[in-house]
Motif scaffolding. Structure first.
Motif, PDB file in Angstrom:
ATOM      1  N   ASN A 103     -40.518  10.659  -2.279  1.00  0.00           N
ATOM      2  CA  ASN A 103     -40.066  10.176  -0.964  1.00  0.00           C
ATOM      3  C   ASN A 103     -40.985  10.559   0.190  1.00  0.00           C
ATOM      4  OD1 ASN A 103     -37.711   9.151  -2.230  1.00  0.00           O
ATOM      5  ND2 ASN A 103     -36.734  11.160  -2.050  1.00  0.00           N
ATOM      6  N   GLU A 104     -42.148  11.179  -0.093  1.00  0.00           N
ATOM      7  CA  GLU A 104     -43.078  11.499   0.988  1.00  0.00           C
ATOM      8  C   GLU A 104     -43.962  10.300   1.336  1.00  0.00           C
ATOM      9  OE1 GLU A 104     -43.816  16.252   1.056  1.00  0.00           O
ATOM     10  OE2 GLU A 104     -45.115  15.083  -0.248  1.00  0.00           O
ATOM     11  N   ILE A 105     -44.044   9.347   0.423  1.00  0.00           N
ATOM     12  CA  ILE A 105     -44.810   8.126   0.675  1.00  0.00           C
ATOM     13  C   ILE A 105     -43.882   6.942   0.456  1.00  0.00           C
ATOM     14  CG2 ILE A 105     -46.829   6.746   0.045  1.00  0.00           C
ATOM     15  CD1 ILE A 105     -48.017   9.243  -1.177  1.00  0.00           C
ATOM     16  N   GLU A 106     -43.857   6.028   1.404  1.00  0.00           N
ATOM     17  CA  GLU A 106     -43.051   4.821   1.245  1.00  0.00           C
ATOM     18  C   GLU A 106     -43.555   4.049   0.033  1.00  0.00           C
ATOM     19  OE1 GLU A 106     -41.952   0.750   3.754  1.00  0.00           O
ATOM     20  OE2 GLU A 106     -43.146   2.335   4.662  1.00  0.00           O
ATOM     21  N   ASP A 107     -42.617   3.538  -0.784  1.00  0.00           N
ATOM     22  CA  ASP A 107     -43.004   2.882  -2.036  1.00  0.00           C
ATOM     23  C   ASP A 107     -43.418   1.433  -1.820  1.00  0.00           C
ATOM     24  OD1 ASP A 107     -40.487   2.087  -1.358  1.00  0.00           O
ATOM     25  OD2 ASP A 107     -39.663   2.126  -3.392  1.00  0.00           O
ATOM     26  N   THR A 108     -44.454   1.241  -0.978  1.00  0.00           N
ATOM     27  CA  THR A 108     -45.015  -0.085  -0.725  1.00  0.00           C
ATOM     28  C   THR A 108     -46.532  -0.020  -0.815  1.00  0.00           C
ATOM     29  OG1 THR A 108     -45.168   0.266   1.676  1.00  0.00           O
ATOM     30  CG2 THR A 108     -43.102  -0.678   0.816  1.00  0.00           C
ATOM     31  N   ALA A 109     -47.140  -1.182  -1.074  1.00  0.00           N
ATOM     32  CA  ALA A 109     -48.598  -1.248  -1.133  1.00  0.00           C
ATOM     33  C   ALA A 109     -49.208  -1.011   0.245  1.00  0.00           C
ATOM     34  CB  ALA A 109     -49.034  -2.599  -1.685  1.00  0.00           C
ATOM     35  N   SER A 110     -48.558  -1.492   1.287  1.00  0.00           N
ATOM     36  CA  SER A 110     -49.088  -1.313   2.641  1.00  0.00           C
ATOM     37  C   SER A 110     -49.126   0.162   3.014  1.00  0.00           C
ATOM     38  CB  SER A 110     -48.238  -2.092   3.652  1.00  0.00           C
ATOM     39  OG  SER A 110     -46.868  -1.724   3.558  1.00  0.00           O
ATOM     40  N   ALA A 111     -48.137   0.940   2.565  1.00  0.00           N
ATOM     41  CA  ALA A 111     -48.150   2.380   2.831  1.00  0.00           C
ATOM     42  C   ALA A 111     -49.303   3.047   2.084  1.00  0.00           C
ATOM     43  CB  ALA A 111     -46.820   2.995   2.410  1.00  0.00           C
ATOM     44  N   GLY A 112     -49.583   2.569   0.875  1.00  0.00           N
ATOM     45  CA  GLY A 112     -50.697   3.114   0.113  1.00  0.00           C
ATOM     46  C   GLY A 112     -52.040   2.842   0.774  1.00  0.00           C
ATOM     47  N   ARG A 113     -52.179   1.645   1.356  1.00  0.00           N
ATOM     48  CA  ARG A 113     -53.445   1.314   2.012  1.00  0.00           C
ATOM     49  C   ARG A 113     -53.704   2.203   3.220  1.00  0.00           C
ATOM     50  NH1 ARG A 113     -52.166  -3.955   0.134  1.00  0.00           N
ATOM     51  NH2 ARG A 113     -50.813  -4.383   1.924  1.00  0.00           N
ATOM     52  N   LYS A 114     -52.638   2.711   3.845  1.00  0.00           N
ATOM     53  CA  LYS A 114     -52.811   3.605   4.994  1.00  0.00           C
ATOM     54  C   LYS A 114     -53.438   4.940   4.585  1.00  0.00           C
ATOM     55  CE  LYS A 114     -48.926   1.684   7.630  1.00  0.00           C
ATOM     56  NZ  LYS A 114     -47.578   1.953   8.201  1.00  0.00           N
ATOM     57  N   LEU A 115     -53.388   5.265   3.294  1.00  0.00           N
ATOM     58  CA  LEU A 115     -53.973   6.512   2.807  1.00  0.00           C
ATOM     59  C   LEU A 115     -55.455   6.375   2.476  1.00  0.00           C
ATOM     60  CD1 LEU A 115     -51.141   7.647   0.346  1.00  0.00           C
ATOM     61  CD2 LEU A 115     -51.473   8.351   2.722  1.00  0.00           C
ATOM     62  N   VAL A 116     -55.955   5.144   2.415  1.00  0.00           N
ATOM     63  CA  VAL A 116     -57.371   4.916   2.093  1.00  0.00           C
ATOM     64  C   VAL A 116     -58.242   5.267   3.304  1.00  0.00           C
ATOM     65  CG1 VAL A 116     -59.084   3.206   1.379  1.00  0.00           C
ATOM     66  CG2 VAL A 116     -56.753   3.105   0.459  1.00  0.00           C
ATOM     67  N   HIS A 117     -59.358   5.909   3.051  1.00  0.00           N
ATOM     68  CA  HIS A 117     -60.280   6.304   4.128  1.00  0.00           C
ATOM     69  C   HIS A 117     -60.699   5.065   4.923  1.00  0.00           C
ATOM     70  CE1 HIS A 117     -63.768   7.986   6.185  1.00  0.00           C
ATOM     71  NE2 HIS A 117     -63.375   9.186   5.799  1.00  0.00           N
ATOM     72  N   PRO A 118     -60.694   5.155   6.254  1.00  0.00           N
ATOM     73  CA  PRO A 118     -61.050   3.978   7.078  1.00  0.00           C
ATOM     74  C   PRO A 118     -62.391   3.360   6.724  1.00  0.00           C
ATOM     75  CG  PRO A 118     -60.135   5.725   8.450  1.00  0.00           C
ATOM     76  CD  PRO A 118     -60.295   6.310   7.081  1.00  0.00           C
ATOM     77  N   ASP A 119     -63.353   4.193   6.312  1.00  0.00           N
ATOM     78  CA  ASP A 119     -64.680   3.662   5.967  1.00  0.00           C
ATOM     79  C   ASP A 119     -64.677   2.926   4.636  1.00  0.00           C
ATOM     80  OD1 ASP A 119     -65.594   4.801   8.280  1.00  0.00           O
ATOM     81  OD2 ASP A 119     -66.479   6.563   7.312  1.00  0.00           O
ATOM     82  N   ASP A 120     -63.648   3.136   3.812  1.00  0.00           N
ATOM     83  CA  ASP A 120     -63.589   2.522   2.486  1.00  0.00           C
ATOM     84  C   ASP A 120     -62.586   1.385   2.392  1.00  0.00           C
ATOM     85  OD1 ASP A 120     -65.347   4.551   1.808  1.00  0.00           O
ATOM     86  OD2 ASP A 120     -63.772   5.863   1.049  1.00  0.00           O
ATOM     87  N   LEU A 121     -61.722   1.244   3.418  1.00  0.00           N
ATOM     88  CA  LEU A 121     -60.610   0.296   3.324  1.00  0.00           C
ATOM     89  C   LEU A 121     -61.086  -1.140   3.174  1.00  0.00           C
ATOM     90  CD1 LEU A 121     -57.587  -0.202   3.360  1.00  0.00           C
ATOM     91  CD2 LEU A 121     -57.682  -0.273   5.865  1.00  0.00           C
ATOM     92  N   LYS A 122     -62.112  -1.527   3.906  1.00  0.00           N
ATOM     93  CA  LYS A 122     -62.571  -2.914   3.877  1.00  0.00           C
ATOM     94  C   LYS A 122     -63.013  -3.325   2.472  1.00  0.00           C
ATOM     95  CE  LYS A 122     -65.890  -6.132   5.918  1.00  0.00           C
ATOM     96  NZ  LYS A 122     -67.016  -6.298   6.881  1.00  0.00           N
ATOM     97  N   HIS A 123     -63.856  -2.498   1.849  1.00  0.00           N
ATOM     98  CA  HIS A 123     -64.338  -2.907   0.517  1.00  0.00           C
ATOM     99  C   HIS A 123     -63.250  -2.762  -0.541  1.00  0.00           C
ATOM    100  CE1 HIS A 123     -65.407   1.417  -0.494  1.00  0.00           C
ATOM    101  NE2 HIS A 123     -64.957   0.997  -1.657  1.00  0.00           N
ATOM    102  N   GLN A 124     -62.269  -1.863  -0.325  1.00  0.00           N
ATOM    103  CA  GLN A 124     -61.155  -1.771  -1.270  1.00  0.00           C
ATOM    104  C   GLN A 124     -60.327  -3.047  -1.255  1.00  0.00           C
ATOM    105  OE1 GLN A 124     -57.581  -1.331  -0.593  1.00  0.00           O
ATOM    106  NE2 GLN A 124     -57.159  -1.199  -2.786  1.00  0.00           N
TER     107      GLN A 124
END
Length: 386
Positions: A127-148
Motif C-alpha cells: 500500500n505504499e505505492i498505488e497499484d497503477t502503471a501511472s504511479a510506477g512511471r512516477k518512480l522512473v528517473h526523469p532522465d530515463d522516463l522518455k526512453h522507457q
C-alpha cells in the motif's frame, strides 16, 4: 466464471441451463407419472391420495438432481480455480526464482500487481505505492522516463518482439536502482488491442557500476581524471562535425610541460603524478565549461576551445594558462616550478581533419619550445614548407 463439464460458463448461462433441465424433467414427470398412476389405481380417492405422494417424490427427486448438478458444477469450478492458482503460483515462482520482481499490468484498468519480491527490491511495503502503471512511471528517473516510454510503445506497436528497457527506479530510501525491465503481452482483444502484460524487474545496479568503472578505465586518465587520448579523439571528431554543421571555428592547443622530466626524476613518480593532477586542475579553471581538456600521455595535454571567433580571445586564454602554470606548485613539503609550451591551430583554416590538426598543433608547440619555452606559437602555412 463457472465451469460445467469442462466448459467455461457464466453464472447466467449456468442458471439458465439448470432451469431448462428442471422444466424438461418436470413436464416428463407430470406426463408419464399421471398416466402410470391412472393405470395402477381404480378409484378417484386413491388417485388423489397417491398424487400427493407423487408430488412429494417429484420434489425430492428434482431437489436431489439439482443438488448433484450444482455440486458437480461447483466442484469443477473449484478444481479449475485451484489449477489456475497453482499455475499462477508456478509462473510467479519461476520468475522470482532468479531474484526478479514480477509485475502484472491490466492495461484496460491500468491496474498493476507487483509481487512481494518486487517491493523487497526497492524497499517498499504493501500500500505504499498505488497499484497503477501511472504511479510506477512516477518512480522512473526523469532522465530515463522518455526512453522507457518509447521502449514500451515500440513493443506495443510491433517494432520490437519483446519489451526490454533499462532505467533507474526510485527506492523508498531515496536512492536509485538501475533496473532491467522485460515483459510481453499475454492477452489481446479480438481487434489485436493489448489487454494484459506481464514481466519482471531485475536489479542491474552492480552491472551498471561495473560498466561505469570499465568506461572510466578505458576513456579517462587514471592520474588526472581527464579524458585520455582515446576519448579525446572521439570528442574532437564530434566537435569538428558540429562545427562544420554550424560553420563555427574550433581552436586546438597542444601543450607540453617544460621541466617536468626533472621533477619526475628528482622527486619520484608519485610527486610527478601529483604535479600532473595539479596541472589538470589549473587547466580546467582556465577554460569554459563547454571546452575540453585532455591528457594525451606523459606530460602532454590538449585543449579544445569551441567557437572562439577572435585570435585575441584565444591568446588571452592561452596566456592565462601560461600564467597559471608558471605559479609555484606546493607538493607536500616541496615547492616546484614549471612552465608550458603551447602550439595553436584553428579549424578550418589550419586543417579540417583530426590528424592534420593534431600534427599542425604539435608542430607549432615544437616551435614554441625552440623559442625559449613558456610561450605559445600559432601554426602557419609556412611551417608545412619547412
Amino acid at each position: 466464471m463457472s465451469v460445467w463439464n469442462g466448459y467455461s460458463l457464466s453464472p447466467r448461462l449456468m442458471a439458465l441451463r439448470i432451469f431448462v433441465i428442471y422444466i424438461i424433467v418436470g413436464f416428463l414427470w407430470i406426463f408419464f407419472s399421471d398416466n402410470l398412476l391412472r393405470l395402477l389405481v381404480s378409484s378417484q380417492e386413491e388417485y388423489l391420495k397417491y398424487s400427493i405422494y407423487k408430488g412429494g417424490a417429484f420434489i425430492a427427486l428434482t431437489g436431489l438432481m439439482l443438488y448433484f448438478l450444482i455440486l458437480n458444477g461447483m466442484q469443477k469450478q473449484h478444481d479449475v480455480k485451484a489449477s489456475l492458482d497453482v499455475s499462477e503460483d508456478r509462473w510467479k515462482f519461476a520468475l522470482e526464482g532468479a531474484g526478479d520482481g514480477v509485475w502484472d499490468w491490466d492495461m484496460v484498468s491500468d491496474k498493476v500487481f507487483r509481487s512481494a519480491r518486487w517491493k523487497e527490491i526497492y524497499g517498499y511495503i504493501n500500500n505504499e505505492i498505488e497499484d497503477t502503471a501511472s504511479a510506477g512511471r512516477k518512480l522512473v528517473h526523469p532522465d530515463d522516463l522518455k526512453h522507457q516510454i518509447e521502449d514500451t510503445q515500440d513493443y506495443l506497436h510491433g517494432k520490437k518482439d519483446l519489451y526490454v528497457s533499462e532505467f533507474r527506479l526510485l527506492c523508498k530510501d531515496g536512492t536509485w536502482k538501475w533496473t532491467l525491465s522485460r515483459g510481453m503481452v499475454i492477452s489481446r482483444a479480438p481487434d489485436g488491442r493489448p489487454l494484459r502484460m506481464i514481466g519482471t524487474h531485475t536489479d542491474i545496479s552492480e552491472r551498471k557500476s561495473l560498466e561505469k568503472q570499465l568506461m572510466q578505465l578505458a576513456h579517462y586518465d587514471q592520474v588526472t581524471s581527464l579524458p585520455n587520448r582515446v576519448l579525446f579523439l572521439d570528442k574532437f571528431q564530434q566537435v569538428l562535425a558540429n562545427a562544420n554543421r554550424h560553420n563555427q571555428p574550433v581552436t586546438l592547443m597542444y601543450l607540453d610541460l617544460d621541466h617536468f622530466k626533472e621533477v619526475n626524476d628528482t622527486l619520484g613518480h608519485d610527486m610527478g603524478d601529483l604535479l600532473l593532477k595539479e596541472v589538470a586542475d589549473r587547466l580546467m579553471k582556465c577554460v569554459r565549461t563547454d571546452d575540453i581538456v585532455a591528457r594525451m600521455g606523459g606530460d602532454e595535454f590538449t585543449v579544445i576551445l569551441n567557437n572562439v571567433n577572435h585570435q585575441i580571445n584565444t591568446e588571452r586564454i592561452t596566456q592565462s594558462i601560461l600564467d597559471k602554470l608558471a605559479e609555484p606548485f606546493n607538493l607536500g613539503c616541496e615547492v616546484v616550478y614549471i612552465s608550458a609550451s603551447i602550439g595553436i591551430c584553428v579549424y578550418p583554416s589550419n586543417g579540417t581533419e583530426v590528424d592534420a590538426l593534431l600534427r599542425n598543433a604539435d608542430q607549432a608547440m615544437y616551435i614554441a619550445k625552440q623559442n625559449g619555452k613558456n610561450c605559445y606559437h600559432h601554426f602557419t602555412v609556412d611551417m608545412q614548407l619547412k
